[in-house]
Design a protein around this motif. Structure first.
Motif, short mmCIF file in Angstrom:
data_model
loop_
_atom_site.label_atom_id
_atom_site.label_comp_id
_atom_site.label_asym_id
_atom_site.label_seq_id
_atom_site.Cartn_x
_atom_site.Cartn_y
_atom_site.Cartn_z
N CYS A 1 10.27 59.38 8.89
CA CYS A 1 11.64 59.90 8.73
C CYS A 1 12.70 58.82 8.61
CB CYS A 1 11.98 60.82 9.90
SG CYS A 1 10.99 62.32 9.92
N PHE B 1 23.27 67.86 10.95
CA PHE B 1 22.32 68.60 11.77
C PHE B 1 22.06 67.83 13.04
CE2 PHE B 1 18.00 69.07 13.32
CZ PHE B 1 17.94 70.44 13.52
N THR B 2 22.12 68.50 14.16
CA THR B 2 21.73 67.89 15.43
C THR B 2 20.70 68.80 16.09
OG1 THR B 2 23.54 68.93 16.65
CG2 THR B 2 23.93 66.70 15.81
N ARG B 3 19.59 68.19 16.45
CA ARG B 3 18.51 68.94 17.09
C ARG B 3 19.01 69.60 18.37
NH1 ARG B 3 13.54 65.33 18.50
NH2 ARG B 3 14.00 64.68 16.39
N GLN C 1 11.89 69.51 17.67
CA GLN C 1 11.23 68.57 16.75
C GLN C 1 10.56 69.32 15.61
OE1 GLN C 1 11.16 65.01 16.84
NE2 GLN C 1 10.49 65.46 14.77
N GLU D 1 13.25 70.56 13.19
CA GLU D 1 13.77 69.46 12.38
C GLU D 1 12.75 69.01 11.34
OE1 GLU D 1 15.75 65.01 12.74
OE2 GLU D 1 15.48 66.20 14.57
N ARG E 1 13.26 69.03 7.30
CA ARG E 1 13.11 67.81 6.49
C ARG E 1 12.07 68.00 5.39
NH1 ARG E 1 15.99 63.62 8.15
NH2 ARG E 1 16.66 63.53 10.32
N VAL F 1 18.53 77.24 9.13
CA VAL F 1 18.24 76.65 10.44
C VAL F 1 17.75 77.76 11.38
CG1 VAL F 1 19.18 75.41 12.44
CG2 VAL F 1 19.89 74.78 10.13
#
Length: 166
Positions: A23, A60-62, A88, A91, A95, A107
């Motif tokens: 990543c 984007f924030t986990r 995780q 995300e 991705r 999301v």
């Protein structure tokens, strides 16, 4: 890239490596200023951006994704490690879609499947808000779908089990 030591604006990449998770890229650099010539490392990562319904965008924030799930898991046997793994997975799924900009709706969809596997009650809570359940019938329909899915999984695992000998 500016040197973090002397702020000179000319640097050279000495080495580039993809991180283990694929990543990000780690680059080893050197400042080209004769007075500095210091080495430093930079890390480049693809920035996921969430496109909100209002048209605004934000990174984007986990943690923000997990915060909504945490509320749905309140009082359930789900710990922070479970939530971290779910974050995780979400995300990673986003991705893999390959687009740097994701609709907020996507999301939520990415959260539903791993949450369903993690805890069915938390899944129902989250889905009821996310999908805007308006009546008990909405809950009944979703529960019926969960039961059908579970029965199908049990039937397929029965087929995979070795036949009893005797």
């Amino acid at each position: 890239m500016h040197c973090p030591y002397c702020k000179h604006n000319d640097t050279k990449v000495l080495d580039s490596r993809v991180s283990e998770d694929g990543c990000s890229i780690r680059r080893r650099r050197v400042c080209l200023s004769p007075a500095c010539e210091k080495r430093f490392t930079t890390v480049e990562a693809m920035q996921l951006t969430v496109l909100k319904r209002s048209g605004a965008t934000e990174p984007f924030t986990r943690e923000k994704a997990v915060a909504g799930v945490r509320k749905a898991c309140k009082g359930r046997p789900v710990d922070e490690d479970d939530l971290a793994r779910l974050g995780q997975e979400v995300e990673d799924q986003l991705r893999l879609a390959g687009s740097p900009e994701i609709a907020a709706h996507e999301v939520g969809l990415a959260i539903l499947s791993p949450l369903r596997r993690l805890d069915e009650v938390a899944y129902l809570r989250f889905a009821s808000v996310y999908r805007g359940f308006e009546s008990a019938a909405d809950f009944e329909n979703e529960i019926a779908a969960l039961r059908l899915e579970r029965a199908a999984l049990e039937a397929s695992s029965d087929l995979d089990a070795p036949a009893p000998t005797g």
